[in-house]
Scaffold this motif. Structure first.
Motif, mmCIF file in Angstrom:
data_model
loop_
_atom_site.group_PDB
_atom_site.id
_atom_site.type_symbol
_atom_site.label_atom_id
_atom_site.label_comp_id
_atom_site.label_asym_id
_atom_site.label_seq_id
_atom_site.Cartn_x
_atom_site.Cartn_y
_atom_site.Cartn_z
ATOM 1 N N ARG A 1 -4.982 6.798 10.976
ATOM 2 C CA ARG A 1 -4.541 7.920 10.133
ATOM 3 C C ARG A 1 -3.621 8.857 10.917
ATOM 4 O O ARG A 1 -2.778 9.526 10.342
ATOM 5 C CB ARG A 1 -5.733 8.670 9.560
ATOM 6 N N PRO B 1 -6.969 14.440 8.275
ATOM 7 C CA PRO B 1 -6.800 12.977 8.320
ATOM 8 C C PRO B 1 -7.428 12.260 7.124
ATOM 9 O O PRO B 1 -6.898 11.239 6.676
ATOM 10 C CB PRO B 1 -7.492 12.573 9.627
ATOM 11 N N ARG C 1 -5.018 11.494 4.268
ATOM 12 C CA ARG C 1 -3.866 10.616 4.519
ATOM 13 C C ARG C 1 -4.145 9.178 4.105
ATOM 14 O O ARG C 1 -5.282 8.786 3.889
ATOM 15 C CB ARG C 1 -3.520 10.622 6.013
ATOM 16 N N PRO D 1 -5.030 5.519 4.766
ATOM 17 C CA PRO D 1 -5.929 5.026 5.808
ATOM 18 C C PRO D 1 -5.268 4.085 6.805
ATOM 19 O O PRO D 1 -5.771 3.889 7.903
ATOM 20 C CB PRO D 1 -7.020 4.304 5.023
#
Length: 137
Positions: free
Chosen positions: A76, A117, A120, A122
């Protein structure tokens, strides 16, 4: 953007996390309309926990966790830099004054550069699929 994504896909396929990226890593030949990637020299097996204060590279392209001691750096984190590169190099910066990719491309960039993260894509493969489906160039 395809060239940068293809490089990140190769990194991901090798089980590595891309650590650094900076403006000088991306050389654009305007006559040939070709991006050349150079000085891409730091990769680490991932995921890993950041034991330093920050990773090398330009802060413009580093995911927030890449400059937070104790944070987990993984795929990520690897997807963040291509999103920032698209935002900074295809637009006029973060102001959305000259974005050429339409709303779908902008939505992909917003997701890939999410400060969290978990928000986002993956994987770089998932980012590449969404970017290309959105008509990204």
């Amino acid at each position: 953007m395809d060239r940068l994504l293809d490089a990140r896909l190769a990194v991901e396929a090798a089980g590595l996390v891309a650590v650094d990226l900076y403006d000088g890593s991306m050389l654009y030949d305007f006559a040939a309309r070709t991006l050349r990637l150079v000085d891409l020299d730091e990769y680490r097996p991932g995921p890993f926990v950041l034991t330093e204060d920050r990773l090398p590279g330009s802060r413009r392209y580093l995911a927030p966790e890449q400059w937070t001691r104790g944070a987990v750096v993984d795929t990520r984190s690897t997807v963040f830099a291509p999103g920032r590169a698209a935002r900074l190099l295809l637009d006029a910066g973060d102001e959305e004054r000259a974005w050429p990719g339409g709303p779908a491309g902008l939505a992909v960039i917003a997701r890939v550069t999410d400060p969290d993260p978990a928000g986002r894509h993956p994987t770089v493969a998932a980012l590449a699929t969404d970017w290309r489906a959105a008509g990204g160039r």
